[in-house]
Design a protein around this motif. Structure first.
Motif, PDB file in Angstrom:
ATOM      1  N   UNK A   1       0.992  -1.180   0.032  1.00  0.00           N
ATOM      2  CA  UNK A   1       0.012   0.082   0.038  1.00  0.00           C
ATOM      3  C   UNK A   1       0.901   1.102   0.127  1.00  0.00           C
ATOM      4  N   UNK A   2       1.857   1.244   0.875  1.00  0.00           N
ATOM      5  CA  UNK A   2       2.751   2.668   0.863  1.00  0.00           C
ATOM      6  C   UNK A   2       3.370   2.609  -0.563  1.00  0.00           C
ATOM      7  N   UNK A   3       3.901   1.817  -1.182  1.00  0.00           N
ATOM      8  CA  UNK A   3       4.419   1.818  -2.605  1.00  0.00           C
ATOM      9  C   UNK A   3       3.349   2.458  -3.369  1.00  0.00           C
ATOM     10  N   UNK A   4       1.984   2.096  -3.545  1.00  0.00           N
ATOM     11  CA  UNK A   4       0.965   2.593  -4.250  1.00  0.00           C
ATOM     12  C   UNK A   4       0.883   4.077  -3.979  1.00  0.00           C
ATOM     13  N   UNK A   5       0.837   4.468  -2.528  1.00  0.00           N
ATOM     14  CA  UNK A   5       0.714   5.895  -2.181  1.00  0.00           C
ATOM     15  C   UNK A   5       1.838   6.756  -2.975  1.00  0.00           C
ATOM     16  N   UNK A   6       2.831   6.139  -2.865  1.00  0.00           N
ATOM     17  CA  UNK A   6       4.114   6.865  -3.435  1.00  0.00           C
ATOM     18  C   UNK A   6       4.019   7.002  -4.904  1.00  0.00           C
ATOM     19  N   UNK A   7       3.459   6.051  -5.641  1.00  0.00           N
ATOM     20  CA  UNK A   7       3.399   6.203  -7.012  1.00  0.00           C
ATOM     21  C   UNK A   7       2.211   7.094  -7.256  1.00  0.00           C
ATOM     22  N   UNK A   8       1.425   7.263  -6.648  1.00  0.00           N
ATOM     23  CA  UNK A   8       0.275   8.259  -6.838  1.00  0.00           C
ATOM     24  C   UNK A   8       0.509   9.711  -6.387  1.00  0.00           C
ATOM     25  N   UNK A   9       1.781   9.680  -5.880  1.00  0.00           N
ATOM     26  CA  UNK A   9       2.447  10.987  -5.690  1.00  0.00           C
ATOM     27  C   UNK A   9       1.376  11.755  -4.450  1.00  0.00           C
ATOM     28  N   UNK A  10       0.878  11.078  -3.702  1.00  0.00           N
ATOM     29  CA  UNK A  10       0.115  11.651  -2.443  1.00  0.00           C
ATOM     30  C   UNK A  10       0.848  12.275  -1.628  1.00  0.00           C
ATOM     31  N   UNK A  11       0.359  13.255  -0.903  1.00  0.00           N
ATOM     32  CA  UNK A  11       1.372  14.303  -0.063  1.00  0.00           C
ATOM     33  C   UNK A  11       0.487  14.327   1.176  1.00  0.00           C
ATOM     34  N   UNK A  12       1.147  14.650   2.387  1.00  0.00           N
ATOM     35  CA  UNK A  12       0.611  14.724   3.673  1.00  0.00           C
ATOM     36  C   UNK A  12      -0.904  15.688   3.587  1.00  0.00           C
ATOM     37  N   UNK A  13      -1.765  15.170   4.332  1.00  0.00           N
ATOM     38  CA  UNK A  13      -3.069  15.940   4.183  1.00  0.00           C
ATOM     39  C   UNK A  13      -3.867  15.249   3.331  1.00  0.00           C
ATOM     40  N   UNK A  14      -3.259  14.656   2.155  1.00  0.00           N
ATOM     41  CA  UNK A  14      -4.327  14.025   1.189  1.00  0.00           C
ATOM     42  C   UNK A  14      -5.257  12.806   1.768  1.00  0.00           C
ATOM     43  N   UNK A  15      -6.444  12.706   1.287  1.00  0.00           N
ATOM     44  CA  UNK A  15      -7.392  11.837   1.765  1.00  0.00           C
ATOM     45  C   UNK A  15      -7.131  10.533   1.191  1.00  0.00           C
ATOM     46  N   UNK A  16      -7.435   9.445   1.749  1.00  0.00           N
ATOM     47  CA  UNK A  16      -7.744   8.057   1.153  1.00  0.00           C
ATOM     48  C   UNK A  16      -8.762   7.118   1.854  1.00  0.00           C
ATOM     49  N   UNK A  17      -8.922   5.933   1.214  1.00  0.00           N
ATOM     50  CA  UNK A  17      -9.792   5.208   1.982  1.00  0.00           C
ATOM     51  C   UNK A  17      -8.912   3.790   2.346  1.00  0.00           C
ATOM     52  N   UNK A  18      -9.200   3.536   3.470  1.00  0.00           N
ATOM     53  CA  UNK A  18      -8.586   2.005   3.840  1.00  0.00           C
ATOM     54  C   UNK A  18      -9.543   1.029   4.075  1.00  0.00           C
ATOM     55  N   UNK A  19      -9.504  -0.251   3.888  1.00  0.00           N
ATOM     56  CA  UNK A  19     -10.374  -1.435   4.292  1.00  0.00           C
ATOM     57  C   UNK A  19      -9.332  -2.401   4.690  1.00  0.00           C
ATOM     58  N   UNK A  20      -9.759  -3.358   5.802  1.00  0.00           N
ATOM     59  CA  UNK A  20      -8.899  -4.242   6.263  1.00  0.00           C
ATOM     60  C   UNK A  20      -9.484  -5.642   6.246  1.00  0.00           C
ATOM     61  N   UNK A  21     -10.491  -5.888   5.813  1.00  0.00           N
ATOM     62  CA  UNK A  21     -11.263  -6.898   5.316  1.00  0.00           C
ATOM     63  C   UNK A  21     -12.161  -7.611   6.488  1.00  0.00           C
ATOM     64  N   UNK A  22     -12.236  -6.712   7.551  1.00  0.00           N
ATOM     65  CA  UNK A  22     -13.163  -7.194   8.718  1.00  0.00           C
ATOM     66  C   UNK A  22     -14.483  -6.584   8.503  1.00  0.00           C
ATOM     67  N   UNK A  23     -14.896  -5.680   7.492  1.00  0.00           N
ATOM     68  CA  UNK A  23     -16.092  -4.981   7.399  1.00  0.00           C
ATOM     69  C   UNK A  23     -16.033  -3.673   7.408  1.00  0.00           C
ATOM     70  N   UNK A  24     -16.773  -3.010   6.328  1.00  0.00           N
ATOM     71  CA  UNK A  24     -16.611  -1.627   6.178  1.00  0.00           C
ATOM     72  C   UNK A  24     -15.368  -1.001   5.594  1.00  0.00           C
ATOM     73  N   UNK A  25     -15.283   0.441   5.775  1.00  0.00           N
ATOM     74  CA  UNK A  25     -13.812   1.160   5.262  1.00  0.00           C
ATOM     75  C   UNK A  25     -13.898   2.378   6.242  1.00  0.00           C
ATOM     76  N   UNK A  26     -12.703   2.922   5.938  1.00  0.00           N
ATOM     77  CA  UNK A  26     -12.272   4.014   6.819  1.00  0.00           C
ATOM     78  C   UNK A  26     -11.758   5.052   6.112  1.00  0.00           C
ATOM     79  N   UNK A  27     -12.265   6.579   6.742  1.00  0.00           N
ATOM     80  CA  UNK A  27     -11.452   7.582   5.890  1.00  0.00           C
ATOM     81  C   UNK A  27     -10.288   7.630   6.661  1.00  0.00           C
ATOM     82  N   UNK A  28      -9.011   8.091   5.887  1.00  0.00           N
ATOM     83  CA  UNK A  28      -7.780   8.292   6.446  1.00  0.00           C
ATOM     84  C   UNK A  28      -7.178   9.485   5.717  1.00  0.00           C
TER      85      UNK A  28
END
Length: 237
Positions: free
Chosen positions: A22-49
């Motif tokens: 996931x960290x490599x993907x974030x870097x490829x997308x050139x996201x920066x501090x403060x940028x929003x993303x969505x996380x999910x861990x497979x346990x149900x639902x998703x998280x703003x981050x």
């Protein structure tokens, strides 16, 4: 918004280091501090981050609000697939994940071109599981289907638990097979078996029937192995 699978315990307010992929993907997308993303861990639902820190090879995020949203099929659809050769299995895993398969069990049948064992099988299983994760990131699913280790069809049929409140169907061209929608009527979980290139051998289909599978048809046309699996998932999902 970019979505990333993060198989870690997540909670509002937590600060977590993303897994390497996931960290490599974030870097490829050139996201920066403060940028929003969505996380999910497979346990149900998703998280703003949001991104807190970008390192040379690591990314730290702040986890915010949880959303109890699911995008699963109305019923559990388990695919038992006679592995097609070359890149077709990769494509099948990707599309089956998008279409809602709850799990994928690769099997080697008499007519299978692809034969896997030992470390090679382990590497391919990990490769296919990564494809399923990427497909979930793309399509919005928050639960990643398990891609099980490849095994011989005969072994899997012997070890399969007896059916409880579920349907077992094998895609078949046998005369008298009911149409798939008719055979799968209801909401019970479905285990769907189909063969590789050339289909299942007659003795394999007989073994499946003896193990509690009922023959089901997709019609008069003979579809490629990967096409048949995806058509069935689309009909039932």
């Amino acid at each position: 918004m970019p979505r990333f699978h993060c198989p870690l315990p997540l909670a509002a307010g937590a600060q977590v280091a993303l897994p390497a992929t996931a960290a490599r993907h974030v870097q490829v997308l050139r996201l920066q501090p403060g940028d929003a993303l969505t996380l999910f861990n497979g346990a149900g639902g998703e998280w703003d981050a949001r991104v807190l820190r970008m390192g040379r090879s690591d990314v730290e995020v702040q986890v915010d609000t949880h959303h109890a949203v699911e995008r699963e099929a109305a019923r559990a659809l388990h695919l038992v697939v006679g592995m097609p050769a070359n890149e077709r299995m990769d494509w099948l895993v990707e599309k089956a994940t998008e279409l809602g398969a709850a799990s994928i069990q690769p099997v080697a049948a008499a007519r299978s071109v692809l034969k896997l064992a030992g470390e090679r099988a382990e590497r391919r299983q990990a490769h296919w599981q990564a494809i399923a994760v990427a497909a979930c990131e793309q399509c919005g699913r928050n639960r990643v289907p398990a891609v099980h280790a490849p095994r011989p069809l005969a072994d899997w049929l012997r070890a399969a638990p007896p059916p409880a409140d579920e349907l077992r169907l094998v895609l078949s061209l046998r005369a008298g097979s009911r149409s798939l929608p008719e055979a799968a009527a209801g909401t019970a979980p479905v285990w769907l078996l189909h063969g590789p290139e050339g289909g299942l051998a007659a003795h394999e289909e007989d073994a499946a029937l003896a193990a509690g599978f009922a023959p089901a048809s997709l019609g008069a046309r003979v579809l490629r192995a990967e096409t048949a699996a995806l058509a069935a998932l689309a009909l039932l999902g």
